[in-house]
Design a protein around this motif. Structure first.
Motif, PDB file in Angstrom:
ATOM      1  N   PRO A 161      -6.447  11.329  11.692  1.00  0.00           N
ATOM      2  CA  PRO A 161      -5.102  11.622  11.397  1.00  0.00           C
ATOM      3  C   PRO A 161      -4.973  11.453   9.792  1.00  0.00           C
ATOM      4  CG  PRO A 161      -5.401   9.744  12.688  1.00  0.00           C
ATOM      5  CD  PRO A 161      -6.758  10.111  12.466  1.00  0.00           C
ATOM      6  N   MET A 162      -4.310  12.425   9.297  1.00  0.00           N
ATOM      7  CA  MET A 162      -3.767  12.208   7.787  1.00  0.00           C
ATOM      8  C   MET A 162      -2.225  11.793   7.677  1.00  0.00           C
ATOM      9  SD  MET A 162      -6.499  12.304   5.753  1.00  0.00           S
ATOM     10  CE  MET A 162      -6.314  12.961   4.356  1.00  0.00           C
ATOM     11  N   HIS A 163      -1.858  10.681   7.157  1.00  0.00           N
ATOM     12  CA  HIS A 163      -0.513  10.301   7.118  1.00  0.00           C
ATOM     13  C   HIS A 163       0.171  10.879   5.898  1.00  0.00           C
ATOM     14  CE1 HIS A 163      -1.056   8.192  10.874  1.00  0.00           C
ATOM     15  NE2 HIS A 163      -1.923   7.598  10.169  1.00  0.00           N
ATOM     16  N   ASP A 164       1.361  10.720   5.522  1.00  0.00           N
ATOM     17  CA  ASP A 164       1.970  11.038   4.305  1.00  0.00           C
ATOM     18  C   ASP A 164       1.493  10.120   3.045  1.00  0.00           C
ATOM     19  OD1 ASP A 164       3.817  12.651   5.549  1.00  0.00           O
ATOM     20  OD2 ASP A 164       5.239  11.308   5.316  1.00  0.00           O
ATOM     21  N   ARG A 165       0.941   9.201   3.424  1.00  0.00           N
ATOM     22  CA  ARG A 165       0.329   8.387   2.214  1.00  0.00           C
ATOM     23  C   ARG A 165      -1.155   9.005   1.875  1.00  0.00           C
ATOM     24  NH1 ARG A 165       0.928   4.288   6.159  1.00  0.00           N
ATOM     25  NH2 ARG A 165      -1.109   4.148   7.198  1.00  0.00           N
ATOM     26  N   ASP A 166      -1.643   9.579   2.896  1.00  0.00           N
ATOM     27  CA  ASP A 166      -3.222   9.844   2.567  1.00  0.00           C
ATOM     28  C   ASP A 166      -3.369  11.010   1.697  1.00  0.00           C
ATOM     29  OD1 ASP A 166      -3.428   7.662   4.212  1.00  0.00           O
ATOM     30  OD2 ASP A 166      -3.440   9.073   5.973  1.00  0.00           O
ATOM     31  N   ILE A 167      -4.256  11.163   1.139  1.00  0.00           N
ATOM     32  CA  ILE A 167      -4.902  12.573   0.438  1.00  0.00           C
ATOM     33  C   ILE A 167      -6.230  12.459   0.567  1.00  0.00           C
ATOM     34  CG2 ILE A 167      -2.764  12.773  -1.135  1.00  0.00           C
ATOM     35  CD1 ILE A 167      -4.515  11.695  -3.437  1.00  0.00           C
ATOM     36  N   TRP A 168      -6.878  13.966   0.524  1.00  0.00           N
ATOM     37  CA  TRP A 168      -8.286  14.154   0.620  1.00  0.00           C
ATOM     38  C   TRP A 168      -8.888  13.987  -0.739  1.00  0.00           C
ATOM     39  CZ3 TRP A 168     -10.974  13.451   4.756  1.00  0.00           C
ATOM     40  CH2 TRP A 168     -10.822  13.606   5.911  1.00  0.00           C
ATOM     41  N   TYR A 169      -9.901  13.323  -0.752  1.00  0.00           N
ATOM     42  CA  TYR A 169     -10.396  13.042  -2.267  1.00  0.00           C
ATOM     43  C   TYR A 169     -10.988  14.602  -2.852  1.00  0.00           C
ATOM     44  CZ  TYR A 169     -13.133  12.477  -6.325  1.00  0.00           C
ATOM     45  OH  TYR A 169     -13.692  12.374  -7.713  1.00  0.00           O
ATOM     46  N   HIS A 170     -11.563  15.257  -2.037  1.00  0.00           N
ATOM     47  CA  HIS A 170     -11.866  16.770  -2.324  1.00  0.00           C
ATOM     48  C   HIS A 170     -10.887  17.822  -2.817  1.00  0.00           C
ATOM     49  CE1 HIS A 170     -11.794  17.112   2.014  1.00  0.00           C
ATOM     50  NE2 HIS A 170     -11.390  18.595   1.530  1.00  0.00           N
ATOM     51  N   GLU A 171      -9.833  17.617  -2.247  1.00  0.00           N
ATOM     52  CA  GLU A 171      -8.702  18.208  -2.368  1.00  0.00           C
ATOM     53  C   GLU A 171      -8.301  17.900  -3.818  1.00  0.00           C
ATOM     54  OE1 GLU A 171      -5.794  18.595   0.789  1.00  0.00           O
ATOM     55  OE2 GLU A 171      -7.263  19.433   2.052  1.00  0.00           O
ATOM     56  N   ALA A 172      -7.920  16.693  -4.088  1.00  0.00           N
ATOM     57  CA  ALA A 172      -7.326  16.190  -5.259  1.00  0.00           C
ATOM     58  C   ALA A 172      -8.215  16.539  -6.436  1.00  0.00           C
ATOM     59  CB  ALA A 172      -7.074  14.420  -5.144  1.00  0.00           C
ATOM     60  N   ALA A 173      -9.492  16.549  -5.996  1.00  0.00           N
ATOM     61  CA  ALA A 173     -10.633  16.495  -7.231  1.00  0.00           C
ATOM     62  C   ALA A 173     -10.609  17.830  -7.786  1.00  0.00           C
ATOM     63  CB  ALA A 173     -11.984  16.110  -6.807  1.00  0.00           C
ATOM     64  N   ALA A 174     -10.239  18.804  -6.988  1.00  0.00           N
ATOM     65  CA  ALA A 174     -10.315  20.185  -7.198  1.00  0.00           C
ATOM     66  C   ALA A 174      -9.147  20.703  -8.026  1.00  0.00           C
ATOM     67  CB  ALA A 174     -10.093  21.046  -5.888  1.00  0.00           C
ATOM     68  N   LEU A 231       0.868  -1.256  -0.115  1.00  0.00           N
ATOM     69  CA  LEU A 231      -0.043   0.111  -0.074  1.00  0.00           C
ATOM     70  C   LEU A 231       1.157   1.146  -0.070  1.00  0.00           C
ATOM     71  CD1 LEU A 231      -2.801   1.147   0.105  1.00  0.00           C
ATOM     72  CD2 LEU A 231      -2.692   1.101   2.639  1.00  0.00           C
ATOM     73  N   GLU A 232       0.576   2.226  -1.194  1.00  0.00           N
ATOM     74  CA  GLU A 232       1.230   3.364  -1.000  1.00  0.00           C
ATOM     75  C   GLU A 232       0.458   4.572  -0.997  1.00  0.00           C
ATOM     76  OE1 GLU A 232       3.134   3.107  -4.797  1.00  0.00           O
ATOM     77  OE2 GLU A 232       4.587   1.398  -4.429  1.00  0.00           O
ATOM     78  N   ARG A 233      -0.697   4.587  -1.236  1.00  0.00           N
ATOM     79  CA  ARG A 233      -1.472   5.684  -1.321  1.00  0.00           C
ATOM     80  C   ARG A 233      -2.985   5.374  -0.748  1.00  0.00           C
ATOM     81  NH1 ARG A 233       0.600   9.709  -1.243  1.00  0.00           N
ATOM     82  NH2 ARG A 233       1.486  10.217  -3.121  1.00  0.00           N
ATOM     83  N   VAL A 234      -3.413   6.278  -0.066  1.00  0.00           N
ATOM     84  CA  VAL A 234      -4.778   6.270   0.331  1.00  0.00           C
ATOM     85  C   VAL A 234      -5.577   7.363   0.232  1.00  0.00           C
ATOM     86  CG1 VAL A 234      -6.374   5.859   2.573  1.00  0.00           C
ATOM     87  CG2 VAL A 234      -4.326   4.750   2.185  1.00  0.00           C
ATOM     88  N   ILE A 235      -6.698   7.396  -0.762  1.00  0.00           N
ATOM     89  CA  ILE A 235      -7.541   8.470  -0.968  1.00  0.00           C
ATOM     90  C   ILE A 235      -8.888   8.711  -0.138  1.00  0.00           C
ATOM     91  CG2 ILE A 235      -9.211   9.564  -2.700  1.00  0.00           C
ATOM     92  CD1 ILE A 235      -7.198   8.402  -4.903  1.00  0.00           C
ATOM     93  N   VAL A 236      -8.957   9.630   0.631  1.00  0.00           N
ATOM     94  CA  VAL A 236      -9.916   9.370   1.823  1.00  0.00           C
ATOM     95  C   VAL A 236     -11.110  10.391   1.405  1.00  0.00           C
ATOM     96  CG1 VAL A 236     -10.295   9.987   4.185  1.00  0.00           C
ATOM     97  CG2 VAL A 236      -7.959   9.305   3.278  1.00  0.00           C
TER      98      VAL A 236
END
Ligand code: 6R9
Length: 645
Positions: free
Chosen positions: A227-240, A213-218
């Motif tokens: 808690p957001m770790h280095d591997r985590d990204i928020w979907y709404h931020e990435a979608a923007a 596991l390298e990446r988690v889209i939340v």
């Protein structure tokens, strides 16, 4: 016999159905006479980038084992479920989403909006480096984004693997590792029946055991602080950051579409692999025939997308056919036993498709919660997942459906992609408890233990003799296991693992699994999985798990546990072990009964005699059969004396 009572096709159905009795017979005959011509014609219901020129190419024989359908066809599943509907029904609602909490507003997405959402989601995946053939694990609640995520994977040719949100971090980690998935799509938390499910926390716990596991889209659903770790990204931020334009990837019909893990009689859950063309065709074909699909009807399959029913009849079948599909976030009996029928009224639902276990739990609450609602929009009822007892069938038919709606009892499996044995509402007279007859193109056969073909009205083991487009293609990473599991019990046939009776009218009555697979509330559970979880506990020496009859769940889980020497049975330990299994696998695997046993009945060669354990769990202590081959027949007396009720 009461079960043999025939419910004739209602007149309005016979007169207006897409497929009536004669049409069914004609289709069945046509598919049997020339399967290739039949399936090439049916394939036209999909939109191909390159139309196939061959239908089935398969053999179930060991020397030449292979299964392919439409192998020179090229298409994209998401384009079939979305883009091709835009000219005609861009403004039609594709997905209605009903929230867990009834006071909240439902959400509606037109086909045009789904197109945008899926395009954007696909671009988010691409921006994270996801490419054709990569595996993406989806661990989400029942939210619209779950459907978007699946379709986004399909759009770019990534292979999704949905893991039910009720599975534990360990179960999730195992499923991430098995298919070497680098990305998980999850939510901060899920909501069900007013409770929170800590999905993101579970992913964090799983990550420790899933090095791929390298990446988690939340996806932000509840707004819980996570808690957001280095591997985590928020979907709404990435979608923007991305556009909503994403061209669908041309896929070969035999390119993988998804993996879905399911329990077998031995070992770890298997990654059932379905491919692009055949699966989508089966989803579309069966949704159309079995549910007499019309674009103006609201179709509600109440299954979670974590199960195959959610894949085929919440997402792929209905959307491939341009339907309006309803997705429900919550539970059937929360806040109260009227909930399902209130949702039916709120969205003017035409078809409800659910599991017998849900019906049995509602039936217990009496008729009043049903009668408090109108249900005037209902025309068709469906069931799936387990045999339906005639009592629940009649309640569904009379109380819920007020006698006007046929019940389509659909028999199928994760492995089959979609329904194989099911009535057609305008063609098939019904018998409560029978899945009735095979769909055109499906060739069931009953065999005895020795593999002899049984004709006429008999009981036997259910095999399918010819491939159909929706058949699974392999077990992910273990093609040999695929062949061994399904094609070696009866050579040259697909063995379903189900027992079945065929009556004098050629109707099929599934009697349940004949292997060590349990069906708990319509969920498949391998006895071996629960046993492995139990023996992981430091106090447990040995465990044997069998099914037991359960009023609501259909089958409950009965565990015999032998403790390490020096350990004492206690009520506390029972509670501890139940909680342990919940934690190891998930709440659906929680044993209903645990019996501490000083010894288990074994043959002299050390094989546990499950037949005896099953009888005791079922309470049939007077018909234990021959126990003389046991190494120590005395253990049986102790087991009988200490039976749990
Ligand atoms: C779709 C699904 C498959 C097993 C299957 C059988 C049981 C499913 C049934 C039924 C009697 C029905 N089953 N539908 N038994 N009548 N209408 O449930 O897939 O989770 O893989 O389970 O469920 O025993 O073999 P899956």
């Amino acid at each position: 016999m009461a079960e043999q009572q025939l419910y004739a096709v209602p007149e309005h159905w016979a007169a207006n159905a897409k497929v009536d009795r004669d049409a069914y017979e004609a289709l069945y005959a046509a598919a049997a006479a020339d399967p290739d011509a039949f399936w090439l014609e049916e394939a036209k219901r999909l939109d191909w980038i390159k139309a196939p020129t061959v239908a089935g190419d398969w053999s179930f024989d060991e020397d030449d084992f292979h299964i392919q359908w439409f192998k020179d066809g090229v298409l994209n599943v998401s384009a079939n479920c979305i883009d091709r509907h835009l000219p005609e029904r861009g403004d039609q609602v594709a997905i209605i989403w009903e929230p867990d909490v009834p006071e909240e507003e439902p959400r509606r997405f037109t086909y045009r909006q789904v197109h945008e959402e899926v395009g954007r989601f696909a671009n988010v995946l691409k921006a994270q480096g996801v490419r054709k053939g990569d595996r993406v694990t989806v661990y989400l609640p029942m939210i619209p984004e779950a459907a978007f995520a699946l379709l986004a994977c399909a759009r770019i040719g990534a292979i999704h693997s949905v893991v039910f949100g009720g599975f534990s971090p360990d179960a999730l980690a195992g499923r991430i590792q098995d298919c070497d998935s680098k990305l998980v799509i999850t939510a901060d938390a899920g909501r069900r029946g007013g409770k929170r499910i800590a999905l993101k926390a579970n992913v964090d716990a799983a990550a420790a055991r899933a090095p791929s596991l390298e990446r988690v889209i939340v996806i932000k659903v509840t707004g819980d602080d996570v808690p957001m770790h280095d591997r985590d990204i928020w979907y709404h931020e990435a979608a923007a950051e991305v556009s909503s334009e994403c061209a669908p990837e041309p896929m070969n019909a035999e390119d993988p579409l998804f993996i879905l893990y399911t329990s077998g009689s031995t070992g770890k859950p298997k990654g059932v692999l379905h491919t692009t063309g055949g699966y989508l065709l089966w989803a579309s074909y069966t949704h159309d025939l079995v549910f007499d699909h019309r674009p103006e009807n609201v179709f509600w399959c109440a299954a979670d997308i974590g199960w195959v029913t959610g894949h085929t009849y919440v997402v792929y079948g209905p959307l491939a056919n341009g339907a309006t599909t309803l997705m429900y976030e919550g539970l059937p009996n929360w806040p109260d036993a009227s909930r399902i029928w209130q949702v039916v009224d709120r969205h003017q639902v035409h078809t409800v498709f659910t599991a017998p276990t849900a019906l049995r739990s509602l039936m217990k609450e009496g008729d009043a919660p049903v009668k408090a609602t109108s249900r005037a929009s209902l025309r068709l009822l469906g069931t799936v997942g387990e045999p339906i007892n005639p009592e629940a069938w009649r309640w569904y038919h009379q109380v819920v459906g007020e006698g006007r709606s046929p019940i389509v009892d659909t028999w199928w499996q994760t492995e089959t992609g979609g329904a194989l044995i099911a009535p057609l509402p305008g063609a098939t007279d019904l018998k409560p408890g029978s899945a009735t007859k095979p769909l055109p193109g499906v060739h069931p056969q009953l065999v005895d233990e020795a593999g002899e073909v049984l004709d006429g009205a008999v009981s036997g083991n259910l095999c399918i003799t010819a491939s159909w487009p929706g058949q699974m293609r392999t077990v992910w990473g273990d093609h040999e296991r695929f062949f061994q599991t399904y094609f070696t019990t009866y050579r040259g046939k697909y063995f379903t693992g189900d027992g079945c009776r065929r009556d004098e009218h050629g109707y099929y009555w599934i009697t349940g699994r004949v292997d060590d697979v349990l069906n708990v509330s319509g969920h498949r559970m391998g006895t071996a999985e629960v046993e492995s979880a139990l023996v992981l506990h430091p106090k447990v020496a040995e465990a044997a798990v069998v099914g037991m009859p359960h009023d609501v769940k259909g089958q409950g889980i009965y565990a015999y546990v032998t403790l390490n020497s020096g350990e004492e049975p206690s009520e506390d330990l029972t509670a501890t072990l139940r909680a342990w299994v919940r934690k190891e696998i998930g709440p659906i695997a929680t044993p209903d009964a645990i019996q501490f046993a000083p010894g288990l009945p074994k043959t002299r060669s050390g094989k546990i005699m499950r037949r005896i354990l099953r009888k005791i769990a079922e309470g049939e202590v007077d018909s234990l059969g021959d126990t003389s081959t046991l190494a120590d027949p005395a253990v049986v007396d102790d087991l009988v004396a200490n039976r749990q009720r």
